[in-house]
Each structure stands twice: as structure tokens, then as C-alpha cells.
Design an enzyme around this catalytic site. Structure first.
Site, mmCIF file in Angstrom:
data_model
loop_
_atom_site.group_PDB
_atom_site.id
_atom_site.type_symbol
_atom_site.label_atom_id
_atom_site.label_comp_id
_atom_site.label_asym_id
_atom_site.label_seq_id
_atom_site.Cartn_x
_atom_site.Cartn_y
_atom_site.Cartn_z
ATOM 1 N N GLU A 1 0.832 -1.213 0.000
ATOM 2 C CA GLU A 1 0.000 0.000 0.000
ATOM 3 C C GLU A 1 0.866 1.262 0.000
ATOM 4 O O GLU A 1 0.488 2.272 -0.586
ATOM 5 C CB GLU A 1 -0.926 -0.024 1.217
ATOM 6 C CG GLU A 1 -2.007 -1.087 1.092
ATOM 7 C CD GLU A 1 -2.759 -1.311 2.394
ATOM 8 O OE1 GLU A 1 -2.104 -1.511 3.436
ATOM 9 O OE2 GLU A 1 -3.997 -1.282 2.360
ATOM 10 N N GLU B 1 -3.382 -9.783 4.298
ATOM 11 C CA GLU B 1 -4.142 -9.385 5.485
ATOM 12 C C GLU B 1 -5.210 -10.398 5.886
ATOM 13 O O GLU B 1 -5.456 -10.620 7.059
ATOM 14 C CB GLU B 1 -4.781 -8.024 5.277
ATOM 15 C CG GLU B 1 -3.822 -6.854 5.402
ATOM 16 C CD GLU B 1 -3.113 -6.531 4.104
ATOM 17 O OE1 GLU B 1 -3.070 -7.369 3.193
ATOM 18 O OE2 GLU B 1 -2.590 -5.405 4.003
HETATM 19 N N1 T1G Z 1 5.324 -7.055 11.534
HETATM 20 C C1 T1G Z 1 6.209 -7.367 12.513
HETATM 21 N N2 T1G Z 1 7.093 -8.384 12.461
HETATM 22 C C2 T1G Z 1 7.071 -9.142 11.350
HETATM 23 C C3 T1G Z 1 6.169 -8.910 10.282
HETATM 24 C C4 T1G Z 1 5.270 -7.806 10.409
HETATM 25 N N3 T1G Z 1 4.412 -7.492 9.443
HETATM 26 N N4 T1G Z 1 6.391 -9.859 9.334
HETATM 27 C C5 T1G Z 1 7.381 -10.641 9.790
HETATM 28 N N5 T1G Z 1 7.789 -10.222 10.991
HETATM 29 C C6 T1G Z 1 8.866 -10.804 11.802
HETATM 30 C C7 T1G Z 1 8.575 -12.223 12.216
HETATM 31 O O1 T1G Z 1 7.794 -12.227 13.399
HETATM 32 C C8 T1G Z 1 9.966 -12.764 12.425
HETATM 33 O O2 T1G Z 1 10.402 -12.243 13.665
HETATM 34 C C9 T1G Z 1 10.783 -12.077 11.347
HETATM 35 O O3 T1G Z 1 10.018 -10.917 10.965
HETATM 36 C C10 T1G Z 1 11.010 -12.924 10.127
HETATM 37 O O4 T1G Z 1 9.717 -13.378 9.722
HETATM 38 C C11 T1G Z 1 -2.311 -1.715 6.900
HETATM 39 C C12 T1G Z 1 -2.519 -3.779 8.496
HETATM 40 C C13 T1G Z 1 7.686 -11.124 5.106
HETATM 41 C C14 T1G Z 1 7.185 -13.242 3.877
HETATM 42 O O5 T1G Z 1 1.172 -10.235 6.850
HETATM 43 O O6 T1G Z 1 4.614 -13.074 5.536
HETATM 44 O O7 T1G Z 1 0.163 -4.525 6.672
HETATM 45 O O8 T1G Z 1 10.823 -14.402 14.865
HETATM 46 O O9 T1G Z 1 10.222 -15.837 9.893
HETATM 47 O O10 T1G Z 1 10.060 -16.658 6.434
HETATM 48 O O11 T1G Z 1 -3.099 -3.157 5.271
HETATM 49 O O12 T1G Z 1 7.420 -12.682 7.544
HETATM 50 O O13 T1G Z 1 12.685 -13.282 13.603
HETATM 51 O O14 T1G Z 1 11.790 -12.244 15.718
HETATM 52 O O15 T1G Z 1 8.230 -14.988 8.562
HETATM 53 O O16 T1G Z 1 11.599 -14.803 5.538
HETATM 54 C C15 T1G Z 1 0.737 -7.576 6.383
HETATM 55 C C16 T1G Z 1 3.786 -11.100 7.319
HETATM 56 C C17 T1G Z 1 0.691 -7.073 7.802
HETATM 57 C C18 T1G Z 1 3.440 -10.158 6.181
HETATM 58 C C19 T1G Z 1 9.144 -13.091 5.428
HETATM 59 N N6 T1G Z 1 1.982 -8.247 6.161
HETATM 60 N N7 T1G Z 1 5.131 -11.587 7.181
HETATM 61 O O17 T1G Z 1 9.104 -14.490 5.674
HETATM 62 O O18 T1G Z 1 10.579 -14.589 7.745
HETATM 63 S S1 T1G Z 1 -0.868 -6.334 8.135
HETATM 64 C C20 T1G Z 1 2.096 -9.561 6.451
HETATM 65 C C21 T1G Z 1 5.421 -12.595 6.297
HETATM 66 C C22 T1G Z 1 -0.826 -4.921 7.224
HETATM 67 C C23 T1G Z 1 -2.054 -3.015 6.213
HETATM 68 C C24 T1G Z 1 -2.120 -4.194 7.140
HETATM 69 C C25 T1G Z 1 6.832 -13.098 6.347
HETATM 70 C C26 T1G Z 1 7.693 -12.618 5.177
HETATM 71 P P1 T1G Z 1 11.517 -13.091 14.523
HETATM 72 P P2 T1G Z 1 9.624 -14.804 9.000
HETATM 73 P P3 T1G Z 1 10.403 -15.208 6.296
#
Ligand code: T1G
Length: 690
Positions: free
Chosen positions: A107, A127
């Protein structure tokens, strides 16, 4: 120039490069939001800057809003303030994407004037997997680029798409070189400056949505044609309303509606539960006392003993990861059947278009069948998947002790037996552990890694690393009867079988579980797995409903009848035969049946499991409560939108759980006595997942 600890702004000629460096995934934390706003102000105020490139250091572009901030008091500036700064920019801003531009990251890119990406980059709105919808303009701006239909598919599925698809859809303007994103982005920005022309804003584009204006039937048809899971998802209705707004309302009104619906979802129990599972599945890899740099052994070859359902499925996990497997059986027909089953599984995957013929053949080529246990003398890891009998397992491990090379890991796939007792059958208990796969082993994500009292920490680290390598979620558990999952399952099994004698019917119990969110009710699961697991006609005593069903050859779906009757398409129907059998059985055993409420069914099937989970925590069998949630969400179909049994208990309130258990204890006995830890936490008004 450093803007703050996670943001910098550097000049490259007329172009200012705004770089975010906020490991691990450049999530839109408060510091990142502040950094972008301040950097944009600097770029705006600097007359020498003609355009801005927004990019990220590290492994990925912004991967979304910072989910760790959800549920806490909103911190200013918020995501919208940051986007407003981008929208107000009077100089072109080019988003340069690598890795994954997801959620709020995508976004953010959509509020820039241009978007370019490296070929390996991906985009998406995940999401819905968190029980949310895009809440920072995604539902209003994506349709203005790709139309309503494509937006419905991408947002309701949460599926990522690659940079090439993004270019074809018009989401990005150009593909860069794989290793020249920054240079290509600066060059692209310079070209935009040289070309001049008005700033291009998605909010000003209407032609992709105007065709859907005043035509609600478009969204209605999309929903009707969507697959069952999407139709059933509670977020889909919100997506529909947001896309309807994109088609029919001015962008400002659409954004306002989207924001309102987003916050409604973000404060929902379902989203809190799904976010809990998201983080819980990442916590499992953190083992206290096992430093991240504990050397994991290299696993180059694997031996699997037993080519049955479990052995074959286990072998496939390693073949899929490109690891050669020697599979051993005791006789040729069993070995041939096992190999043929693996081959057929791959052929079916090829037919579904999910695997190329070439890859299927390459995987089969890594499989070496054998009738000789001695052939496992050179492999790095041996997994036994033989009959679930302690004597047989101890005999096998005794042989392996003499055959396996020094340092090989010897793993048992037992689902509840004592791993320490098995280890004691060898001279190398430090190399023995449990790898409890869940059937079907090549599909289920969960792997319980059972640590024996003498298991070497390096072998634990190796098993955890291997779990990741084969795409499993590895949960480290201790030795006890049934470890975590099956030990808690035993509580549910006892209660469900008691409930149908006391007044409920199997289909009542299943309905309550389906309404709670389980994909299948426990009696349907039993019919699917087969009621005759561990049963034999020779030893059957006819002392339980399940034994009597087996004696009647009603052994589950595979015989067309079990607790349910099944039609030719295996569709289940409540069975009058089973109803009569249950009523007769209760009468013969002097059980006075009564009406049992749905609430009692749910409480008696779930609360004792939670109670057992508390005991598992007290005994140190599980490292943390959220690990128990991960086990149940990934191994037993506990609804993710409830967060797992321990998160669900926190939601209900531990004091309520204790009160209900004590009420059942008074009526039904000591199976319901609350665990000390549960009572302590309840007394202290604390939660399992603090
Ligand atoms: N926020 C905070 N921490 C996050 C995070 C996030 N969005 N995504 C990952 N982490 C942390 C995770 O907890 C881990 O921490 C480390 O990063 C590595 O993650 C307004 C409201 C990007 C594909 O849903 O899909 O935006 O354990 O092990 O396998 O519309 O992380 O190392 O301390 O998964 O390489 C939307 C979620 C949020 C993406 C990478 N975004 N993340 O995968 O690493 S809602 C998501 C993923 C939003 C808006 C709305 C995956 C990844 P630690 P990982 P990975």
C-alpha cells in the site's frame, strides 16, 4: 544523511534515495513511519532534489504494517500520516521493490507515483490470513490499477504475485536488473524528471473501476464463483463492501469506509487469534538454552524404516527437499507397495499441475528401496516408522545401534511411546530423539521433535534446522505419553465417547465442533482415520461403541460406514443403526441418558484439553503455551481463528475455565480437577500466553 536509526536520505545527482533499514523485514514501525515523513520533508525542501527513490536495505521491501504494534495504543504518526506525506509530495517518488512488498508495504508503494521491482520481487495483500483486510488504501487503489475482478481474487485469497505478473497487470512500471535495483531506480527517476509531465496518482485513475459502477452483480458473481474457503471467510464480506466502495464512491469516501472496516476487524477476537498464531509459529524455533549458533549436523542422506503410510509419507518430505532417501522394508511386496504409493502420489501432483514430470522423476530417482537394514550404515539420519509397539521399536534400535555410523541421528516416529526407553536400547542415547510426523506425513505441517533426557543439544539443533528445511513447523517437546498433541487429544477422546453414552449423538458432538470452527468433528475424523487402528477381531471385547462398530465391520469411511453412514461419494449421514446401537448400549450398561447442551459438549471436549495443556507446561513438556497452540492449529485442525487451545482459554478467561472444570468435577469426577498452574494463573488473573 541519517534521518533516524532506521532511515537515511542520500543524494545521487538530482535524485534523493530514501533508504529504510529496519530488520528483519522493514515493517512499518513508528520509527520507519517517522523516518519516511522526515526524509520526504528534507527532499521536498531541498531544491536540488528533483525526485525521490524509496527503497529498503536487507532482505525485503516493506513487508507490511508492524503487527507487533497491533492491539497497543496507536502511536503517531500513523500509517495514514506517512501515506499523506507521500501523496502530498510535489516531486516524483519511485518505489523500488525487492523481496516482498506485502500489506502496508504494498500500500505504501501504491501511494508512490511510480513502482519498479527486481524480477524476484513479489507483491500481495496477506491481510486476510490475519483476519484483516488491507487497511491503508489497498482495497481502493489496487482496483484502480487492475480492476474489481482481479482485486477480488488477490485480496480475498491473500495470494502473492510475482514482479512479472505485477508488470503485466500494470501494478509496476518496469522490471530492474536482479542486482541493480538501486542504480536502475535512480536511472528511472532521472528519466521521469527529464520527461517532465504531471505527477501520476492512482487516486486520479478511474477507468478500471468505472466499468463496475452501479453493477453489484459483478461482485455477486465473483463471490458465487469463489471457492468454498473464500466464501466461508468472514473477511470476504468486508472485502466485498470495500470493493463496492471502490467502484461506486469517490476515493476519499472509499478510504474512510475501508479504514472503519479495518479497525473493526483489527479489534476482533478472530484477528487477535490469527495474529497470535502468526507469531507463535515463529516463536517455536527459539529454544531457551540452545544458542542460535549451536552447530547443526549436515544431513546429506536419510534412511526410513518402514514403507507403509507413515514411512512413505516421511520419505517424501526429504525427497521433496532433494535429500536422498534409503527406504527399508522387511519383505519385497511391502517394499514395492510403498515405493508405488510414493510414485502414485507424485503422479497425482503432476496431474494437478502442481509439480512438473521432470521434478517428480528427479525425486523418485533419489529413492533407494532396500530389504537390508545394513544398507543404512552410511546415512546421516535414520527414522523408524515401524509398528507402534515398544518391543518392536527397541529391537529395531538395538540393531541400528550396531549398523548406523557414529554420529548418525536415530529418530523414532512414535506418536506416544517413551523415547527415553527406546534410546536406552542403544549405546548412543545422545543420538536418539523423536520425530513425530502427522498423517499424511508429506502434507501435515506439524512435526513434534521429541527431546530425550540424554539427547545431545547439537542433535536438537539439527532436527530443528531439518524441520525448516523440509517445510515443517518443528515444535520441540519433552518425553511423556503422547507428548503434547496426543496427550491432550486423549482428553477430548475420553469426553466425546462419554458424551454419546450420556445423551448426545456423534453428529451432535461433531456439529458443536464444526460450529466452533473445526474443519471436521472428532467422530468424522475417527471415521476418516479408520476405527480399527489398533483393533483386532481376536482381541476385541465389544466393551465400547467403537469396538462394536468394528465388529460390525463398520470401520469408518473405508468400509462405507462407521459412526456415520456414507453414500457413494463418501458424504456422511447420521446412522439410525448407530443411534440404536448407542441407545441399546447405554440401556444395557444402566446409563440414564439425558439432554446434553451444546455448551456442555464444547466445554467437556475442550476444557480438559486446556487443563492437560497446563499440566504439560508445568512439567516442562512444552516450552511455552503458544507452542501448544501451534501444535493444535497445525496438527489437529484447531481453528486458527480461535488461536489454539491456550489462546482460546485466555480469551474465555482462566477463572471461567476453572469454575466450569470444578462444576464438572463435582458431577463427573477427578478427570476435571483443575491443574495447579491453571488455578494459580486464574487466581492471579493472568493468562497462559502472557
Ligand atoms: N510485523 C512485525 N514483524 C514481522 C512482520 C510484520 N508485518 N512480518 C514478519 N515479521 C517478523 C517475524 O515475526 C519474524 O520475527 C521475522 O520478521 C522474520 O519473519 C495496513 C494492516 C515477510 C514473507 O502479513 O509473511 O500490513 O521471529 O520468519 O520466512 O493493510 O514474515 O525473527 O523475531 O516470517 O523470511 C501484512 C507477514 C501485515 C506479512 C518473510 N503483512 N510476514 O518471511 O521470515 S498487516 C504480512 C510474512 C498490514 C495493512 C495491514 C513473512 C515474510 P523473529 P519470518 P520469512
Amino acid at each position: 544523511m541519517e534521518i533516524n536509526e532506521v532511515t537515511s536520505l542520500t543524494r545521487e545527482g538530482d535524485i534523493a534515495v530514501l533508504a529504510i533499514d529496519s530488520p528483519p523485514v522493514n515493517a512499518l514501525s513508528l520509527a520507519v513511519r517517522k523516518g519516511i515523513i522526515d526524509a520526504l520533508k528534507h527532499a521536498q525542501d531541498d531544491a536540488a532534489v528533483k525526485a525521490v527513490v524509496l527503497l529498503c536495505e536487507g532482505r525485503t521491501f516493506i513487508a507490511g504494517a508492524d503487527i507487533t504494534e497491533f492491539g497497543a495504543a496507536p502511536a503517531s504518526p500513523n500509517l495514514y500520516d506517512m501515506q499523506d506525506a507521500l501523496l502530498a509530495a510535489t516531486k516524483p517518488v519511485v518505489a523500488a521493490v525487492h523481496g516482498s512488498a506485502l500489506g502496508g508495504g504494498f500500500e505504501t508503494a501504491l501511494t508512490c507515483h511510480y513502482r519498479i521491482a527486481s524480477p524476484s520481487a513479489s507483491f500481495g495483500f496477506p491481510e486476510v490470513h490475519l483476519g484483516l483486510i488491507p487497511g491503508a488504501g489497498g482495497t481502493q487503489r489496487l482496483p484502480r490499477l487492475v480492476g474489481i475482478e482481479k482485486s477480488f481474487q488477490l485480496i480475498t485469497s491473500g495470494a502473492p504475485f510475482n514482479a512479472k505478473q505485477a508488470l503485466e497487470m500494470g501494478v509496476i512500471d518496469e522490471l530492474t536488473g536482479e542486482n541493480s535495483l538501486r542504480a536502475d531506480a535512480v536511472a528511472f527517476a532521472n528519466k521521469i524528471v527529464q520527461d517532465g509531465g504531471p505527477l501520476r496518482k492512482i487516486d486520479d485513475i478511474d477507468d478500471k473501476v468505472v466499468s463496475a459502477r452501479g453493477k453489484p452483480e459483478i461482485l455477486e458473481t465473483l463471490l458465487k464463483d469463489a471457492d468454498r474457503k473464500i466464501r466461508a471467510a468472514y473477511t470476504t464480506d468486508y472485502v466485498m463492501r470495500a470493493l463496492d466502495a471502490a467502484a461506486n464512491l469517490p476515493v476519499a469516501e472509499g478510504l474512510a469506509l475501508e479504514h472503519q472496516m479495518f479497525f473493526e476487524l483489527m479489534t476482533s477476537e478472530q484477528s487477535a487469534a490469527l495474529r497470535h498464531v502468526f507469531f507463535a509459529e515463529r516463536q517455536v524455533w527459539k529454544v531457551p538454552g540452545l544458542s542460535a549458533d549451536t552447530p547443526a549436523r549436515a544431513i546429506g542422506t536419510v534412511g526410513v524404516i518402514g514403507a507403509g503410510t507413515m514411512g512413505g509419507g516421511i520419505a517424501m518430505n526429504f525427497l521433496n527437499a532433494g535429500i536422498p532417501v534409503k527406504i527399508v522394508e522387511t519383505n519385497q511386496p511391502a517394499l514395492d507397495r510403498g515405493v508405488e504409493t510414493i510414485r502414485r502420489n507424485y503422479e497425482n501432483t503432476v496431474k494437478k499441475g502442481r509439480l512438473s514430470q521432470e521434478k517428480a522423476e528427479a525425486r523418485m530417482a533419489l529413492l533407494s528401496p532396500s530389504l537390508q537394514l545394513e544398507d543404512l550404515g552410511d546415512v546421516d539420519l535414520i527414522i523408524e516408522a515401524v509398528f507402534e509397539n515398544m518391543d518392536i521399536k527397541k529391537e529395531v534400535f538395538g540393531k541400528l545401534d550396531a549398523i548406523a555410523k557414529p554420529g548418525a541421528i536415530l529418530a523414532t516416529n512414535t506418536s506416544f511411546l517413551d523415547v527415553d526407553e527406546i534410546a536406552a536400547a542403544t549405546s548412543r542415547p545422545q543420538d536418539v530423539l523423536g520425530l513425530h510426523f502427522f498423517s499424511p506425513a508429506n502434507v501435515m505441517k506439524l512435526l513434534e521433535i521429541v527431546r530425550g533426557k540424554e539427547t545431545d543439544p547439537a542433535n536438537v539443533a539439527t532436527a530443528m534446522a531439518l524441520a525448516k528445511r523440509i517445510g515443517k513447523i518443528g515444535v520441540l517437546v519433552g518425553v511423556c505419553f503422547g507428548f503434547v498433541g496426543n496427550r491432550m487429544l486423549a482428553q477430548q477422546l475420553r469426553e466425546m465417547k462419554g458424551l454419546i453414552l450420556e445423551g448426545a449423538m456423534p453428529w451432535d458432538v461433531d456439529r458443536v465442533h464444526l460450529e466452533f470452527g473445526f474443519a471436521m468433528g472428532p467422530f468424522s475424523v475417527a471415521d476418516l482415520a479408520g476405527l480399527d487402528l489398533g483393533w483386532s477381531r481376536e482381541t476385541s471385547t465389544g466393551s465400547t461403541i467403537q469396538e462394536i462398530l468394528c465388529e460390525m465391520d463398520r470401520r469408518g469411511q473405508k468400509t462405507g460406514a462407521g459412526y456415520y453412514d456414507y453414500d457413494e461419494n463418501r458424504r456422511p449421514q447420521p446412522s439410525p443403526v448407530v443411534e440404536e446401537l448407542i441407545l441399546d448400549f447405554a440401556a444395557k450398561n444402566g446409563i440414564a441418558r439425558r439432554t446434553i447442551s451444546d455448551e456442555e459438549i464444547l466445554e467437556r471436549c475442550v476444557y480438559p484439553m486446556i487443563n492437560e495443556g497446563a499440566k504439560i507446561l508445568e512439567e516442562g513438556i512444552a516450552i511455552r503455551a503458544s507452542d501448544i497452540d501451534v501444535v493444535w492449529a497445525n496438527g489437529y485442525g484447531f481453528p486458527r481463528s480461535r488461536g489454539g487451545p491456550m489462546h482460546y482459554a485466555d480469551t474465555v478467561g482462566l477463572d471461567h475455565i476453572v469454575a466450569r472444570l470444578e462444576s464438572y468435577q463435582a458431577k463427573l469426577g477427578e478427570d476435571f480437577q483443575p491443574a495447579p498452574l491453571l488455578k494459580k494463573l486464574a487466581t492471579q488473573s493472568k493468562a497462559f500466553n502472557a
